[in-house]
Design an enzyme around this catalytic site. Structure first.
Site, PDB file in Angstrom:
ATOM      1  CD  GLU A   1       3.472  -0.303  11.659  1.00  0.00           C
ATOM      2  OE1 GLU A   1       2.237  -0.506  11.673  1.00  0.00           O
ATOM      3  OE2 GLU A   1       4.247  -0.828  10.844  1.00  0.00           O
TER       4      GLU A   1
ATOM      5  CB  VAL B   1       3.563  11.787  -2.123  1.00  0.00           C
ATOM      6  CG1 VAL B   1       3.174  13.220  -2.465  1.00  0.00           C
ATOM      7  CG2 VAL B   1       4.843  11.777  -1.301  1.00  0.00           C
TER       8      VAL B   1
ATOM      9  NE  ARG C   1      14.598 -10.641   5.609  1.00  0.00           N
ATOM     10  CZ  ARG C   1      13.460 -10.946   4.991  1.00  0.00           C
ATOM     11  NH1 ARG C   1      13.453 -11.148   3.683  1.00  0.00           N
ATOM     12  NH2 ARG C   1      12.332 -11.037   5.664  1.00  0.00           N
TER      13      ARG C   1
ATOM     14  CG  LEU D   1      -1.097  12.478   3.015  1.00  0.00           C
ATOM     15  CD1 LEU D   1      -2.075  12.056   4.102  1.00  0.00           C
ATOM     16  CD2 LEU D   1       0.270  12.806   3.622  1.00  0.00           C
TER      17      LEU D   1
ATOM     18  CD  GLU E   1       2.574   0.071   6.181  1.00  0.00           C
ATOM     19  OE1 GLU E   1       2.857  -0.751   5.293  1.00  0.00           O
ATOM     20  OE2 GLU E   1       3.339   0.318   7.138  1.00  0.00           O
TER      21      GLU E   1
ATOM     22  CB  THR F   1      -0.190  -6.425   8.580  1.00  0.00           C
ATOM     23  OG1 THR F   1       0.840  -5.571   8.086  1.00  0.00           O
ATOM     24  CG2 THR F   1      -0.654  -7.351   7.473  1.00  0.00           C
TER      25      THR F   1
END
Length: 583
Positions: A379, A311, A339, A314, A257, A155
Site C-alpha cells: 500500500e 521497526v 491534507r 516488524l 497496519e 483498514t
C-alpha cells in the site's frame, strides 16, 4: 524559453564609422563565443543561427560559423547605405546554455529483476461492491495495465464479513459505498462493519479475471473465538465458495497496519500473537489444493524508516517465527500527509531520497533472521489521508510515483501496489472511471519497463535530475532493448546525452502536463494530450529521435534504445519464453 525568439539587431552604419562599428561588433561576437566555450560542455547549444530548423543539434563549430557569417555580412555593407537600419531575424535555441548530462548505464551487471506485475494496484476492501464489471470503459482501463495483482485490503479489511452463497439471496447491510470517502481518514473508521455477499464477490472476481488481474486478499484479523484465539470460520466459508467456483487467490495477508491498532482502535495485537495467526492462516489455506501454493505476506506495518513502533513490531513479528511462514515482507509507505501538503512537496528530492531509509532499515532487520525475505510495498502513494486535492490527482503527482517505482526497483523490491485503483485524491481513476494523469504514467511504465535493472551514472552531478534504467519490455520491443526514464524537477530544461549509444535511433515517450501545467488533470505524450475516445484508450505513440535529448523543465518521461542489444535483457526474455513453453 521560446523556441524562436526574434532578436532584432539594429545596426546603423554612418559613413565614416563602418570600420570601427564592425570591429566593435566582431569583438562582442567573439566575446559571446568565448563565454559559450567557458561555461558549457561540448553539447551546449549556445549560438544564434540563420534559418535553423532544429537548433538542438548545433555544435560549437556551427556557432563560430554563423557568428563569422554575421560579421562578414556587416563588413560588406556599403557606405552609401548610411543611416539605413538593418534587421536580422535570429533563432534562439531551445536549450541555450544547457549543459549536456552525459549518461552511462552499467549494462554489464544487473542490480535486480522486476517482473511484469511489479507495478500493481490496491483497493480498499469496502470498495469491492463498485460495479466494475458493468463498465466496459473500466474493463478496458484495467486490461491495459495487465498483468498485475490487485490488493483488496486496507483498514476496512478488518471490518468485512463474508456472507456465504447459501445465505446470499438477500443482501444484509451490504456495501453502501461513498466512493469519495477516504477510508484512510481515521475520522471515518467508526461503524464501518459491512458484508461481502457471494454475489458481490463473484462479480468482483469476474472483473479481475476479465482484466487478467491476480488477487492479493487481505483477511479480517478482528474475528476471535470466545477463548481469545483468531477465528477462521468466516475465512473458510469464503474459501469453500471460492474454491468450488475456481476463483484464484494468488496472495494472502492478514490484517492492516497492526502496529497502529492501539492508537486507532484502543486495543493491541502483539507481534508474537500476529505471527501465530499467520501460522494458522497458512495451515488453513494449505487445506485447499487451489490455494496451497498461494503466497503469504505480512505484517503490513507502515513507514518503517521513521516510525519506531513499526521497526519494533516488524522485528518482533519476524523473531517470533514469521520468517518461516511468510514469503515476503509487506510494508506501507507514504512520504507525507496529504491534507497540508504543498506543491513543492510533490517535487521534493529530499522526500524521494527518504524512501531509501525504509529499504535499508527493513533489509537490516530481515537479514538478522535465519531466512531473509524480499520486500514489497502493498500500500503506497505520495501522501496518506487520501492524497492532496488538485495535486496528487494532477500531473504533479507523477514525480514521486515514478521515482518510487525507479528507486524501489534499485532497492530490490518485488511489488509496488499503488494506493489506490479508485478513490479519494490518489486514485489512478476517478469514481466515474476517468483516468487521472498517474494512470497514464503507470500505463507507459507497464508498457515499457520489465526485467533486469541497471545502475545509471551522470557525468555532472545534478540533484534535480533523477535517472533510472531497465530492460525495455517485450510487450513492445525486441529483447535487448533498453529504456532510460527520467525526472527533471528543476525549473530549467536539461539535455541528456546517451553517448554510450552513438547515432542510435531513439524512441521518446515524453510526458508533460496539460494546459494547466503541473496542476493539470490531463497529461500530454510528446506534446499530444492523451484522451479516451469513448471506451477506447489512446495510442501510446513514440517520437523518433537521434542525438542528445532535451527534456523540459519539471517533466518526466522515457527514452528507449531499441537496438541497444543488452545481453542481460536478451537472456531474461529468452528465459521467460522457455518457462512459458514448459508450462
Amino acid at each position: 524559453m521560446l523556441d524562436h525568439l526574434l532578436l532584432k539587431v539594429q545596426l546603423q552604419f554612418h559613413q565614416h564609422c563602418c570600420y570601427y562599428s564592425t570591429l566593435l561588433l566582431l569583438l562582442l561576437l567573439l566575446l559571446l563565443l568565448l563565454l559559450c566555450y567557458s561555461y558549457y560542455s561540448d553539447h551546449a547549444n549556445c549560438c544564434f543561427v540563420f534559418d535553423f530548423q532544429d537548433s538542438t543539434s548545433t555544435t560549437k563549430m556551427d556557432c563560430l560559423k554563423h557568428l563569422l557569417l554575421l560579421a562578414v555580412y556587416c563588413c560588406k555593407l556599403q557606405t552609401s547605405h548610411a543611416n539605413t537600419v538593418y534587421i536580422f531575424n535570429v533563432d534562439e535555441p531551445k536549450a541555450c546554455g544547457s549543459v549536456a548530462n552525459n549518461i552511462t548505464i552499467a549494462v554489464n551487471s544487473s542490480i535486480h529483476e522486476i517482473d511484469a506485475k511489479y507495478l500493481s494496484v490496491a483497493l480498499g476492501s469496502k470498495r469491492v461492491g463498485i460495479n466494475f464489471l458493468g463498465s466496459q470503459k473500466m474493463i478496458n482501463l484495467a486490461a491495459a495495465l495487465a498483468p498485475l495483482e490487485l490488493r483488496l485490503g486496507g483498514t476496512s479489511a478488518n471490518f468485512m464479513t463474508y456472507y456465504p452463497a447459501a445465505s446470499s439471496h438477500g443482501t444484509p447491510n451490504n456495501c453502501n459505498i461513498d466512493e469519495d470517502v477516504d477510508e484512510d481518514d481515521e475520522s471515518m473508521l467508526e461503524d464501518t462493519a459491512f458484508y461481502l455477499t457471494a454475489y458481490t464477490w463473484g462479480s468482483f472476481t469476474s472483473f479481475l479475471k476479465k482484466a487478467n488481474w491476480d488477487l492479493l486478499f487481505d483477511v479480517n484479523n478482528f474475528k476471535w473465538t470466545p477463548s481469545g484465539t483468531w477465528d477462521t470460520t468466516n475465512l473458510e466459508q469464503l474459501l469453500n465458495d471460492s474454491s468450488a467456483k475456481g476463483i484464484n487467490i494468488s496472495h494472502f495477508q492478514l490484517g492492516n497496519e497492526p502496529n497502529a491498532y492501539k492508537g486507532n482502535f484502543g486495543f493491541t495485537i502483539e507481534s508474537e500473537t500476529l505471527a501465530a495467526n499467520f501460522k494458522t492462516l497458512k495451515a488453513v489455506i494449505s487445506k485447499y489444493p487451489l490455494y496451497a501454493s498461494s503466497k503469504i505476506c505480512g505484517p503490513d506495518v507502515a513507514n518503517v524508516e521513521f516510525t519506531g513502533n513499526s521497526v519494533g513490531y516488524l522485528t518482533g513479528f519476524l523473531n517470533a517465527g514469521a520468517y518461516d511462514v511468510i514469503d515476503e515482507i509487506c510494508l506501507h509507505h507514504y512520504y507525507f500527509g496529504g491534507r497540508d501538503a504543498k506543491l513543492a512537496d510533490y517535487l521534493s528530492t529530499t522526500h524521494m531520497d527518504r524512501l531509501k531509509l525504509l529499504y535499508q532499515a527493513t533489509t537490516q532487520i530481515t537479514n538478522a533472521t535465519p531466512r531473509p525475505r524480499p520486500v514489497q510495498l502493498t500500500e503506497t502513494a505520495a501522501s496518506y489521508g487520501g492524497g492532496t486535492v488538485g495535486m496528487s490527482d494532477a500531473y504533479a503527482g507523477g514525480f514521486l510515483w515514478l521515482d518510487k517505482l525507479g528507486l524501489s526497483a534499485k532497492m530490490k523490491a518485488t511489488r509496488i501496489f499503488r494506493q489506490a485503483l479508485i478513490g479519494a485524491s490518489y486514485g489512478l481513476v476517478t469514481s466515474s472511471f476517468d483516468p487521472n494523469p498517474d494512470y497514464y504514467l503507470s500505463l507507459v511504465f507497464k508498457t515499457l519497463v520489465e526485467g533486469p535493472v541497471f545502475d545509471v551514472t551522470v557525468g555532472t552531478k545534478n540533484d534535480k535530475l533523477r535517472l533510472y534504467a531497465n530492460c525495455a519490455s517485450n510487450r513492445r520491443y525486441s529483447p535487448g532493448a533498453l529504456v532510460v526514464y527520467y525526472l527533471n524537477v528543476a525549473d530549467t530544461d536539461a539535455v541528456l546525452s546517451l553517448s554510450q549509444f552513438p547515432d542510435a535511433n531513439l524512441d521518446l515517450y515524453m510526458l508533460s502536463g496539460g494546459d494547466e501545467g503541473l496542476l493539470s488533470r490531463s497529461v500530454k505524450l510528446n506534446g499530444n494530450k492523451l484522451v479516451m475516445t469513448g471506451n477506447e484508450l489512446p495510442a501510446l505513440t513514440a517520437k523518433a529521435h537521434t542525438g542528445d535529448v532535451t527534456v523540459e523543465a519539471q517533466t518526466f518521461g522515457f527514452i528507449v534504445v531499441p537496438t541497444a542489444g543488452v545481453e542481460f535483457c536478451v537472456n531474461y526474455f529468452a528465459k521467460l519464453d522457455s518457462s512459458s513453453q514448459d508450462k
